[in-house]
Design an enzyme around this catalytic site. Structure first.
Site, PDB file in Angstrom:
ATOM      1  N   GLY A  52     -41.060  17.359 -79.626  1.00 17.77           N
ATOM      2  CA  GLY A  52     -40.400  17.007 -81.024  1.00 17.77           C
ATOM      3  C   GLY A  52     -41.528  17.155 -82.144  1.00 17.77           C
ATOM      4  CD  GLN A  57     -45.621  15.048 -85.860  1.00 15.50           C
ATOM      5  OE1 GLN A  57     -44.595  15.182 -85.548  1.00 15.50           O
ATOM      6  NE2 GLN A  57     -46.197  14.592 -84.751  1.00 15.50           N
ATOM      7  CB  CYS A 114     -47.316  10.416 -81.845  1.00  9.75           C
ATOM      8  SG  CYS A 114     -46.970  11.404 -83.264  1.00  9.75           S
ATOM      9  CG  LEU A 115     -47.299  16.745 -80.334  1.00  7.18           C
ATOM     10  CD1 LEU A 115     -46.387  17.996 -81.009  1.00  7.18           C
ATOM     11  CD2 LEU A 115     -47.920  17.011 -79.320  1.00  7.18           C
ATOM     12  CG  HIS A 156     -41.601   9.605 -81.972  1.00  4.60           C
ATOM     13  ND1 HIS A 156     -42.784   9.131 -81.284  1.00  4.60           N
ATOM     14  CD2 HIS A 156     -42.291  10.596 -82.817  1.00  4.60           C
ATOM     15  CE1 HIS A 156     -43.909   9.588 -81.614  1.00  4.60           C
ATOM     16  NE2 HIS A 156     -43.670  10.572 -82.457  1.00  4.60           N
ATOM     17  CD  GLU A 157     -40.442  13.930 -83.297  1.00  7.39           C
ATOM     18  OE1 GLU A 157     -41.053  14.340 -84.639  1.00  7.39           O
ATOM     19  OE2 GLU A 157     -40.909  14.106 -82.419  1.00  7.39           O
ATOM     20  CG  HIS A 160     -43.284  11.452 -87.381  1.00  4.54           C
ATOM     21  ND1 HIS A 160     -44.666  11.102 -87.757  1.00  4.54           N
ATOM     22  CD2 HIS A 160     -43.150  11.910 -86.202  1.00  4.54           C
ATOM     23  CE1 HIS A 160     -45.296  11.357 -86.406  1.00  4.54           C
ATOM     24  NE2 HIS A 160     -44.404  11.896 -85.609  1.00  4.54           N
TER      25      HIS A 160
END
Ligand code: ZN
Length: 202
Positions: A52, A57, A114-115, A156-157, A160
């Site tokens: 995702g 991000q 998380c990225l 999670h997304e 963000h």
């Protein structure tokens, strides 16, 4: 299409990770710059690789998330772990202006990463089932009902887009480096993870 750098929490000029993202109009969604941004987000997510990505991000304060959990990512994970996490392949979803509602408020506890916080993970509570409505990349209404790992990714997304990272609420006491996670927790079952969570957060 281009692969874009993913902002890393704690680095300079990453305030956007903690700021709310902007709702897009239908005209904006169909515009060339936003269509280009969506194409770049796809390429960036596949390249990472991740399941995702949210526009903030990559430094873009827009309410766009993309998700794809490819079956090939599951090949190195045991069936038992996939089953425990209720993780199944998820095809590509592009969701703009997502609105999330909880269907099942019971919480699942698993390690999450998380990225934008790429060297660690923490046990993160997430609702077991959610519904997300929004628009797709053609600015048409869509609705997604998800359980298990897909529900976790959606939460999670969407977080963000509200300037929230999982480390803002997942207990630091449960933090593990990626190496520790792989050696100690990769095959842990839900009961072991829950017991560790409860012992760590007492
Ligand atoms: Zn993330």
């Amino acid at each position: 299409m281009a692969t874009l750098p993913i902002l890393q929490y704690g680095q300079p000029n990453t305030e956007v990770l903690h700021q709310p993202a902007k709702i897009l109009t239908k005209e904006e969604i169909l515009s060339v710059p936003i269509q280009q941004l969506i194409a770049d987000m796809k390429e960036t997510m596949y390249h990472a690789p991740g399941v995702g990505l949210a526009a903030p991000q990559i430094g873009q304060k827009y309410q766009i998330i993309i998700i794809e959990d490819k079956g090939e990512y599951h090949q190195s994970i045991s069936q038992a772990v996939l089953q425990e996490r209720d993780r199944k392949p998820v095809p590509l979803h592009i969701i703009i202006n997502p609105q999330l509602t909880v269907i099942d408020a019971d919480e699942a506890l698993f390690f999450e990463a998380c990225l934008s916080v790429c060297t660690i993970c923490r046990i993160t509570p997430r609702k077991k089932s959610v519904r997300v409505t929004g628009l797709n990349e053609q600015a048409q209404p869509i609705e997604v009902v998800a359980t298990g790992w897909f529900a976790r990714i959606l939460q999670h997304e969407v977080d963000h887009l509200h300037g929230k990272l999982y480390i803002d609420f997942a207990p630091q006491e449960t933090e593990a480096s990626m190496e520790e996670y792989k050696s100690r927790w990769l095959f842990a079952n839900a009961q072991e993870i829950k017991a560790y969570y409860e012992a760590s957060t007492q």
